[in-house]
Write a protein that holds these residues in place. Structure first.
Motif, mmCIF file in Angstrom:
data_model
loop_
_atom_site.group_PDB
_atom_site.id
_atom_site.type_symbol
_atom_site.label_atom_id
_atom_site.label_comp_id
_atom_site.label_asym_id
_atom_site.label_seq_id
_atom_site.Cartn_x
_atom_site.Cartn_y
_atom_site.Cartn_z
ATOM 1 N N LYS A 125 5.622 1.885 -14.956
ATOM 2 C CA LYS A 125 4.670 1.993 -13.846
ATOM 3 C C LYS A 125 3.777 0.755 -13.808
ATOM 4 C CE LYS A 125 0.534 3.196 -14.197
ATOM 5 N NZ LYS A 125 -0.700 3.844 -14.646
ATOM 6 N N HIS A 135 0.841 -1.205 0.000
ATOM 7 C CA HIS A 135 0.000 0.000 0.000
ATOM 8 C C HIS A 135 0.877 1.256 0.000
ATOM 9 C CE1 HIS A 135 -3.349 2.651 0.768
ATOM 10 N NE2 HIS A 135 -2.699 3.152 1.802
ATOM 11 N N SER A 183 1.398 5.898 -7.593
ATOM 12 C CA SER A 183 0.220 6.519 -8.203
ATOM 13 C C SER A 183 0.476 7.991 -8.455
ATOM 14 C CB SER A 183 -1.001 6.397 -7.289
ATOM 15 O OG SER A 183 -1.237 5.068 -7.020
ATOM 16 N N ALA A 184 1.176 8.633 -7.515
ATOM 17 C CA ALA A 184 1.471 10.060 -7.679
ATOM 18 C C ALA A 184 2.386 10.264 -8.887
ATOM 19 C CB ALA A 184 2.123 10.612 -6.417
ATOM 20 N N GLY A 195 0.334 9.800 -11.941
ATOM 21 C CA GLY A 195 -0.583 10.918 -12.144
ATOM 22 C C GLY A 195 0.121 12.133 -12.726
ATOM 23 N N HIS A 196 1.290 12.459 -12.166
ATOM 24 C CA HIS A 196 2.028 13.625 -12.668
ATOM 25 C C HIS A 196 2.497 13.389 -14.106
ATOM 26 C CE1 HIS A 196 1.954 15.996 -9.043
ATOM 27 N NE2 HIS A 196 2.411 14.981 -8.322
ATOM 28 N N GLU A 233 5.165 5.203 -18.244
ATOM 29 C CA GLU A 233 3.868 4.543 -18.076
ATOM 30 C C GLU A 233 4.023 3.027 -18.102
ATOM 31 O OE1 GLU A 233 1.006 5.561 -17.302
ATOM 32 O OE2 GLU A 233 -0.295 3.878 -17.846
ATOM 33 N N THR A 289 1.104 4.231 -3.175
ATOM 34 C CA THR A 289 0.744 5.647 -3.041
ATOM 35 C C THR A 289 1.690 6.557 -3.819
ATOM 36 O OG1 THR A 289 -0.267 5.149 -0.923
ATOM 37 C CG2 THR A 289 0.237 7.464 -1.352
#
Lengths: 254, 148
Positions: free
Chosen positions: A53, A14, A21-22, A25-26, A50, A18
């Motif tokens: 990720k 987890h 994901s950040a 997202g950026h 990507e 986090t």
């Protein structure tokens, strides 16, 4: 596996997701041009971010899933499922990977045998002697996962131009899925189900990103009362995976 | 109130996004304590034409919603002080804010989170991580604005 270790892995996963994901997202904002136009070279770099990720998320998910399966705390709710569509769909999902490897799956006539898929009309083909009963009481999601892992590993162990043969058989005692890779180099099957195993020369046994997949598949299969085996057939230089599950006597007739 | 719904899959990078009406862009409140998640959502929504205001905890979210009356709130469930579900209950129980569309935004994809979100009065549900375009799509859908 100890329950505390499972909780540690779940918690750590987890915490990893986090910031991951950040980052994703950026980089997605950059890709979308939110912070200004993106050159082709920058777009390619963002695509690589990507894709990495996705690989990291997949590794984290695999670790958690492996830990859950090994802890014995996971229960898989079972319902009656037809296996042929699950196998067909799992193969279809690997179409692109198979194409890229120059490997084809040999499965269609078995699908026809059970009356599924585009070849269902060929069920009376002389190669097919009787209608196959493929229904088992299993967890569909987990079964799909196990089958996909085995198919993927069979692809990895197949050489360009060869075929992966997939066959579903039912006897009065068991339901057996056999997946045979195309010929390749000798595989030490004793190490295939060891997470991150290395050979005698210290080299990783598994292709990158697959070090947990087979141990996970075996643990998940066992949690559903099935067994995953692998053997290397010297004469044909092929790796053979087999998933066997005993069938309920009431399901085995007809 | 749009009720429980499953949002569509993410449109791809080159999807054509219909612009938000320039004369009256909807106001969105992003209530989220995680800096990165908030920055990403705010930048994305502003880029695509929405007006955006922010809150970093549940108490502020309720206060800002009551004063600014946004069209939609992107409500993080796990905020400090008042959590997102409690904040939603307060807003849905208030006649002046009950029509604001609330999308729950949670870190876990557990079925119980989803159920709790709808029980609290949320109109939609998004499990993190949410890809930016999917987030945009969900907001537009919740506001009955087609993507293309």
């Amino acid at each position: 596996m100890d329950r505390d270790i499972l909780h540690l892995i779940e918690g750590f996963a987890h915490e990893l997701r986090t910031p991951l994901s950040a980052l994703a997202g950026h980089s997605a904002l950059l890709s979308l041009g939110v912070h200004g136009p993106v050159s082709d070279a920058q777009a390619r770099a963002l695509d690589r971010i990507e894709s990495n990720k996705k690989q990291m998320i997949s590794l984290i998910d695999s670790l958690v899933s492996y830990a859950e399966a090994m802890s014995g705390t996971t229960t898989y709710a079972a319902t009656e499922c037809a296996l042929v569509p699950i196998v067909s769909q799992s193969i279809a999902a690997l179409d692109q990977a198979a194409l890229a490897s120059g490997v084809r799956f040999d499965w269609a006539e078995r699908a026809a045998a059970a009356g599924y898929g585009r070849d269902a009309g060929e069920a009376s083909d002389s190669r097919v002697n009787e209608r196959l009963r493929d229904v088992a009481t299993i967890n569909e999601h987990a079964a799909r996962d196990v089958i996909s892992i085995l198919l993927e590993n069979a692809l990895i162990h197949s050489e360009h131009g060869s075929s992966v043969h997939v066959c579903l058989q039912r006897t009065s005692q068991s339901l057996r899925l056999n997946i045979e890779s195309g010929a390749r180099t000798v595989v030490d099957t004793a190490l295939l189900f060891e997470p991150y195993a290395r050979d005698a020369h210290g080299r990783p046994v598994h292709a990158s990103g697959h070090a947990l997949s087979l141990p996970r598949a075996r643990a998940m299969a066992r949690a559903m009362g099935a067994e995953v085996r692998a053997r290397f057939v010297e004469s044909r230089r092929v790796l053979e995976f087999e998933v066997v599950r005993s069938v309920n006597p009431t399901q085995s007739t007809g | 109130m749009i009720g429980a719904r499953a949002f569509r899959e993410t449109p791809r990078r080159h999807a054509v996004i219909k612009p938000v009406p320039e004369d009256d862009p909807p106001l969105i409140l992003v209530a989220e304590d995680n800096d990165d998640n908030r920055i990403i959502a705010v930048a994305l929504l502003r880029h695509f034409g929405f007006r955006v205001i922010e809150a970093t905890n549940g108490t502020d979210a309720v206060e800002v919603a009551r004063s600014a009356k946004p069209s939609l709130i992107l409500m993080d469930v796990g905020m400090p002080d008042i959590d997102g579900w409690t904040a939603t209950r307060m807003l849905k129980g208030d006649v002046s804010t009950r029509d604001i569309v609330v999308l729950a935004y949670t870190a876990h994809a557990l079925p119980s989170d989803r159920e709790q979100s709808f029980a609290a009065g949320c109109d939609g549900y998004l499990a993190k991580p949410v890809e930016p375009l999917r987030l945009l799509s969900a907001v537009r859908e919740a506001l009955s604005m087609p993507d293309v």
